[in-house]
Design a protein around this motif. Sequence first.
Motif, PDB file in Angstrom:
ATOM      1  N   ARG A 177     -29.486 -28.225 -63.493  1.00 12.52           N
ATOM      2  CA  ARG A 177     -29.678 -29.285 -62.419  1.00 12.52           C
ATOM      3  C   ARG A 177     -28.761 -30.421 -62.628  1.00 12.52           C
ATOM      4  N   TYR A 201     -36.383 -28.371 -58.415  1.00 15.50           N
ATOM      5  CA  TYR A 201     -35.064 -27.149 -58.147  1.00 15.50           C
ATOM      6  C   TYR A 201     -34.341 -27.344 -59.300  1.00 15.50           C
ATOM      7  N   ARG A 243     -37.772 -22.873 -58.714  1.00 14.32           N
ATOM      8  CA  ARG A 243     -38.637 -24.053 -58.325  1.00 14.32           C
ATOM      9  C   ARG A 243     -39.639 -23.984 -59.533  1.00 14.32           C
TER      10      ARG A 243
END
Length: 275
Positions: A18, A66, A101
Motif C-alpha cells: 500500500r 486496504y 482488507r
Amino acid sequence: MDPYGGFEPQVGEIRALRTFRIGPDGLLYPLFSADPWHEGANTARCLRTDRPPHPSPAPDCTCGFYAFGGERWLGDQPRSRHVLAVVACWGHVIAGTRGLRAEHCRVEALWLSAAVPDDLVDRVLRNHPSVAVHRDRARMLAEHPPTELDCYEPSGRGTGRATGRLWWSAAIAAAVVGSLPADWLGGARSAALLTIALAAAFAVAALPLAPRGPDAGRPGRRLLCLATSVWLLAGFLGPVGLVFVRLPLLQAVSIAGLQHLCLLLEGRRIPAHIP
C-alpha cells in the motif's frame, strides 16, 4: 475457513502493498484520512455512524485496512511512484482479486523515491524505528515479497500498464474512425458495416465473460469498451446522437482525465498537505 476470506487459510502474517502520504512531521497518513499510522500494530475500526458497531473488516461494509496483493495493481495509485510500503496483515482478512482488507496491519518495509528529501526520511525513521526504509524499490520487494494468495488475479495477459495503453489506443482509434465522413471509408455502406463491426467487437470486450482470471476485476477496461461501442453506434442517430451521447461522453472523459491529472500532481507533492 472464513466464507468471505476468498483464500485458503494462512499461517502467520500476510504481506501486501500500500502507499501513504508523508506529512511534514514524517508520519505516514492514509490517502483519505488525517489519522496517521503509528509504530507497530494498527487496528482498523469502522467509522460509519449509520450502522451498529461491528468488527472491521466486515463482508457487508467497506471498512478495514486496504492493501494491494502485488506490484502489478499499483498503477491505480500515483503516490506509489514515490512511496510504497510492505505491510504485514493479520487477524480477520477479506481478500479479493487484487488485494485485501485486514483487521490488523503494521508497516514492515518502506520504499521512498529520490523525490523524498533526506530530512523527511530522517523524520520517518524517528517515527517508525522498526520499519526497514529502502531507497531501492526492487531490493525492498525482493527482501519483503508480498504473499501470493490463490484468489488473486494471475499475472500475465490482461495486466500491466502496457495493456491498458493498448486498450486506450484501440478505443481512440475506433472513435476517430467512427467520426470520419462516410466517403473517407469507401461509402455509406462500407462505413456502416465497419462501424457496426467495431461497435460489436468493443461490446463483446465489455462483457464480463470470465468470473476469475485476467478478465475479472477489470471494470475500467470494460467501461472503456462499452463507452467506445456506444460512441460508435451514436453516429447512426445523427444530431441526436451527437448532442445526447457523444458530447456527454466527451465531457465525462475530460472530467476523468482532469481528475487523473490532479491525482498525479498531488502524488508528486512531498511532503503532503495534511488538513
